[in-house]
Design an enzyme around this catalytic site. Structure first.
Site, PDB file in Angstrom:
ATOM      1  N   HIS A  14      -7.000   5.711  -3.001  1.00  0.00           N
ATOM      2  CA  HIS A  14      -6.396   5.997  -1.677  1.00  0.00           C
ATOM      3  C   HIS A  14      -6.196   7.516  -1.531  1.00  0.00           C
ATOM      4  O   HIS A  14      -5.069   7.998  -1.358  1.00  0.00           O
ATOM      5  CB  HIS A  14      -5.066   5.259  -1.493  1.00  0.00           C
ATOM      6  CG  HIS A  14      -4.642   5.164  -0.052  1.00  0.00           C
ATOM      7  ND1 HIS A  14      -3.956   4.094   0.464  1.00  0.00           N
ATOM      8  CD2 HIS A  14      -4.811   6.023   0.990  1.00  0.00           C
ATOM      9  CE1 HIS A  14      -3.707   4.300   1.749  1.00  0.00           C
ATOM     10  NE2 HIS A  14      -4.219   5.478   2.087  1.00  0.00           N
ATOM     11  N   ARG A  53      -7.998   0.067   5.386  1.00  0.00           N
ATOM     12  CA  ARG A  53      -7.033  -0.694   4.609  1.00  0.00           C
ATOM     13  C   ARG A  53      -7.794  -1.800   3.867  1.00  0.00           C
ATOM     14  O   ARG A  53      -8.761  -2.361   4.390  1.00  0.00           O
ATOM     15  CB  ARG A  53      -5.980  -1.357   5.527  1.00  0.00           C
ATOM     16  CG  ARG A  53      -5.002  -0.370   6.163  1.00  0.00           C
ATOM     17  CD  ARG A  53      -4.055   0.251   5.141  1.00  0.00           C
ATOM     18  NE  ARG A  53      -3.095   1.171   5.736  1.00  0.00           N
ATOM     19  CZ  ARG A  53      -3.211   2.501   5.753  1.00  0.00           C
ATOM     20  NH1 ARG A  53      -4.269   3.078   5.207  1.00  0.00           N
ATOM     21  NH2 ARG A  53      -2.274   3.249   6.282  1.00  0.00           N
TER      22      ARG A  53
END
Ligand code: NDP
Ligand code: OXD
Length: 308
Positions: free
Chosen positions: A271, A223
């Site tokens: 991502h 993250r």
């Protein structure tokens, strides 16, 4: 039959409606914008609005559509019902591919030659053997363990850091906060596969990143919030760090005018390291729905106290 609410930004989870209907005959599935969603027993989530889960009086189970659950637990009002996540061999394989690719990108100097090619510059670099590149993996869970094994197969010098002690063939393992600095100081390519929790947010700040040897690189698959991005950029600019492959960001999508896109040494990927298919997600959610209805043990339940 159970009723399901889909909590996400509008439209994101539309494919789940027909897939869940196929998996769970008789199910009712409502998007959060539909009034019926408030009465659902099962909430399927990606970044639900803060307070939304607390507004579901019949809620019995919360399911993330991702491996991570930080997108749900960031809301302190989330009710204390079981929370499950996605664990899937396909996601693990995809993440391992991404980590292997990122490691080879740096180890075999593709970061440098791709940049040189833009200027028509022919430059060869000394080749190192895989055994001379130390890859350190933060997080030895479902994803980190598989990536570590495959890196060992390729001959890299692999180490891993986790909360609890681990034994993994061919991998030097470190555990606990005290072991983090020694782990970092012997890592040339750092791969982050940690969950985002109150213990890991901001973990990779100037002090920690400076522990990496000069010339080290980062592959961030976990993250964005694990890294203090300004500290990372400062260490790249001072040439303490060689480069970074960044797949995740505090703000996603990363805005097109964000300076990280153009920061020398940084490669931004969208991502994409490991993306679960809607089919897989629907199958796992449906299996847990059936288990809930039968009163059986749920799969892939998150430990709420640990946050992952
Ligand atoms: P797991 O829960 O299986 O593993 C987490 C690992 O991190 C465990 O080894 C755990 O230690 C370790 N860990 C957790 N907290 C700490 C801590 N405070 N100190 C040291 N180690 C810690 O997670 P997964 O492997 O399934 O997934 C990891 C993350 O990858 C997800 O949470 C998500 O953020 C990210 N992800 C990113 C994707 C992408 O496309 N970029 C796709 C999928 C996931 P222990 O074993 O001791 O419990
Ligand atoms: C996940 C992710 O957590 O896609 O599954 O990041």
């Amino acid at each position: 039959m159970i009723s399901v609410a889909l909590l996400s930004r509008p439209g994101l989870m539309d494919p789940m409606k027909s897939l869940l209907a196929r998996e769970l005959p008789g199910v009712t599935v409502a998007s959060w914008s539909e009034a019926a969603a408030r009465d659902a027993e099962l909430a399927v989530c990606w970044k639900p609005e803060p307070g939304a889960l607390a507004a579901m009086p019949k809620l019995k189970l919360i399911h993330s559509i991702a491996a991570g659950v930080d997108n749900i637990l960031s809301d302190p009002t989330v009710p204390d019902v079981p929370l499950c996540r996605i664990v899937d061999p396909g996601i693990t394989a995809a993440m391992t591919e991404f980590v292997l690719w990122g490691t080879l990108y740096i180890h075999r100097d593709f970061d440098r030659v791709i940049s040189n090619a833009r200027d028509g510059r022919w430059q060869r670099y000394d080749q190192r053997a895989a055994k001379d590149t130390r890859v350190g993996i933060l997080g030895l869970g479902e994803l980190g363990t598989d990536a570590a094994r495959r890196l060992v197969d390729l001959g890299f010098a692999v180490s891993g850091w986790s909360r609890s002690p681990k034994q993994l063939a061919g991998v030097r393992t470190f555990s606990g906060t005290d072991a983090l600095d020694p782990f970092l100081s012997e890592t040339d390519i750092l791969v982050s596969l940690l969950p985002l929790t109150s213990s890991t947010v901001g973990l990779l700040d100037a002090a920690r990143l400076s522990r990496l040897p000069k010339g080290a690189a980062l592959i961030l698959c976990s993250r964005g919030e694990h890294v203090v991005m300004d500290d990372l950029v400062a260490l790249l600019r001072s040439r303490h760090l060689r480069g970074a492959v960044l797949d995740v960001f505090e703000q996603e999508p990363l805005p097109s005018d964000h300076p990280l896109w153009r920061e020398p040494g940084v490669l931004v990927t969208p991502h994409m390291a490991a993306i679960a298919s809607w089919e897989t997600i629907a199958q796992q959610v449906a299996e847990n729905a059936r288990r809930l209805l039968r009163g059986e043990t749920l799969l892939n339940v998150v430990d709420r106290a640990r946050g992952y």
